[in-house]
Design a protein around this motif. Structure first.
Motif, PDB file in Angstrom:
ATOM      1  N   ARG A  11       0.839  -1.194   0.000  1.00  0.00           N
ATOM      2  CA  ARG A  11       0.000   0.000   0.000  1.00  0.00           C
ATOM      3  C   ARG A  11       0.874   1.243   0.000  1.00  0.00           C
ATOM      4  O   ARG A  11       1.022   1.941   0.986  1.00  0.00           O
ATOM      5  CB  ARG A  11      -0.983   0.026   1.160  1.00  0.00           C
ATOM      6  N   ARG A  33      -9.449  -0.384   1.224  1.00  0.00           N
ATOM      7  CA  ARG A  33      -9.829  -1.438   2.178  1.00  0.00           C
ATOM      8  C   ARG A  33      -9.663  -0.993   3.630  1.00  0.00           C
ATOM      9  O   ARG A  33      -9.853  -1.787   4.542  1.00  0.00           O
ATOM     10  CB  ARG A  33      -8.987  -2.685   1.922  1.00  0.00           C
ATOM     11  N   ILE A  35      -6.738  -0.037   4.983  1.00  0.00           N
ATOM     12  CA  ILE A  35      -5.397  -0.355   5.461  1.00  0.00           C
ATOM     13  C   ILE A  35      -4.517   0.885   5.284  1.00  0.00           C
ATOM     14  O   ILE A  35      -4.479   1.471   4.203  1.00  0.00           O
ATOM     15  CB  ILE A  35      -4.802  -1.554   4.686  1.00  0.00           C
ATOM     16  N   LEU A  69      -6.484  -7.946   7.730  1.00  0.00           N
ATOM     17  CA  LEU A  69      -6.425  -8.188   6.297  1.00  0.00           C
ATOM     18  C   LEU A  69      -6.563  -9.669   5.995  1.00  0.00           C
ATOM     19  O   LEU A  69      -6.375 -10.517   6.870  1.00  0.00           O
ATOM     20  CB  LEU A  69      -5.096  -7.684   5.725  1.00  0.00           C
ATOM     21  N   ASP A  70      -6.898  -9.973   4.744  1.00  0.00           N
ATOM     22  CA  ASP A  70      -6.854 -11.336   4.226  1.00  0.00           C
ATOM     23  C   ASP A  70      -5.564 -11.485   3.434  1.00  0.00           C
ATOM     24  O   ASP A  70      -5.249 -10.638   2.590  1.00  0.00           O
ATOM     25  CB  ASP A  70      -8.037 -11.613   3.298  1.00  0.00           C
ATOM     26  N   ARG A 138      -7.178 -14.962   7.561  1.00  0.00           N
ATOM     27  CA  ARG A 138      -7.643 -13.662   8.055  1.00  0.00           C
ATOM     28  C   ARG A 138      -6.655 -13.276   9.154  1.00  0.00           C
ATOM     29  O   ARG A 138      -6.558 -13.968  10.173  1.00  0.00           O
ATOM     30  CB  ARG A 138      -9.066 -13.770   8.601  1.00  0.00           C
TER      31      ARG A 138
END
Length: 176
Positions: A11, A33, A35, A69-70, A138
């Motif tokens: 990111r 998302r 993040i 997060l995934d 997850r």
């Protein structure tokens, strides 16, 4: 060692403030998302062994806040050989059967003469969700916390069977 290592910063910033004449702020920006930008440090190592690939991703939260997060290993198999891949022309083709198991997936090539199988095994912290084309965790990481996610990919050729004991013996002979 037959190992490759990569480091990713997940990111990246989408916009910048300050510089030149303005003062840079301490504001945290977020992706779609939620993040924080530059929050995740991902260290990936890939080690090639005899009929095996070992991939490990260490995902670390470098932000000042908890990050959820995934994280997934995504995979597919086409069983093309090296010449087919280079030429871009398939010499043979068959369906690939996928069998989902608790900790991974078995991929079986359904060609009548080439009964290859690939076994993927995933390990890591927390709840693992396995589908036909991916293994997903997850993750909920506190600031500074990391999670190590491993994927072991074993290639099986029925004409050249190799169990763990035979693999270890061949590796000892190679290192001697």
């Amino acid at each position: 060692r037959d190992e490759l290592a990569f480091v990713f910063l997940n990111r990246e910033l989408a916009s910048f403030v300050g510089g030149g004449s303005g003062a840079s702020g301490d504001e945290v920006s977020y992706d779609a998302r939620g993040i924080p930008h530059r929050a995740l440090d991902i260290r990936l190592t890939c080690r090639v062994e005899l009929y095996r690939l070992r991939a490990r991703a260490l995902v670390t939260n470098r932000s000042r806040e908890r990050v959820s997060l995934d994280a997934s290993w995504v995979f597919a198999a086409d069983y093309a050989d090296l010449l087919e891949a280079q030429d871009g022309k398939r010499q043979q083709q068959a369906a690939v059967e996928r069998e989902v198991e608790a900790d991974g997936v078995r991929l079986r090539y359904q060609h009548e003469r080439l009964r290859f199988e690939t076994v993927l095994r995933a390990s890591g912290p927390g709840q693992l969700d396995v589908a036909e084309d991916r293994c997903t965790w997850r993750l909920d990481l506190a600031p500074g916390e990391g999670a190590s996610l491993e994927l072991i990919v074993d290639a099986h050729d029925p004409d050249l069977p190799l169990d763990d004991a035979a693999r270890a013996e061949r590796l000892r002979a190679q290192e001697a």
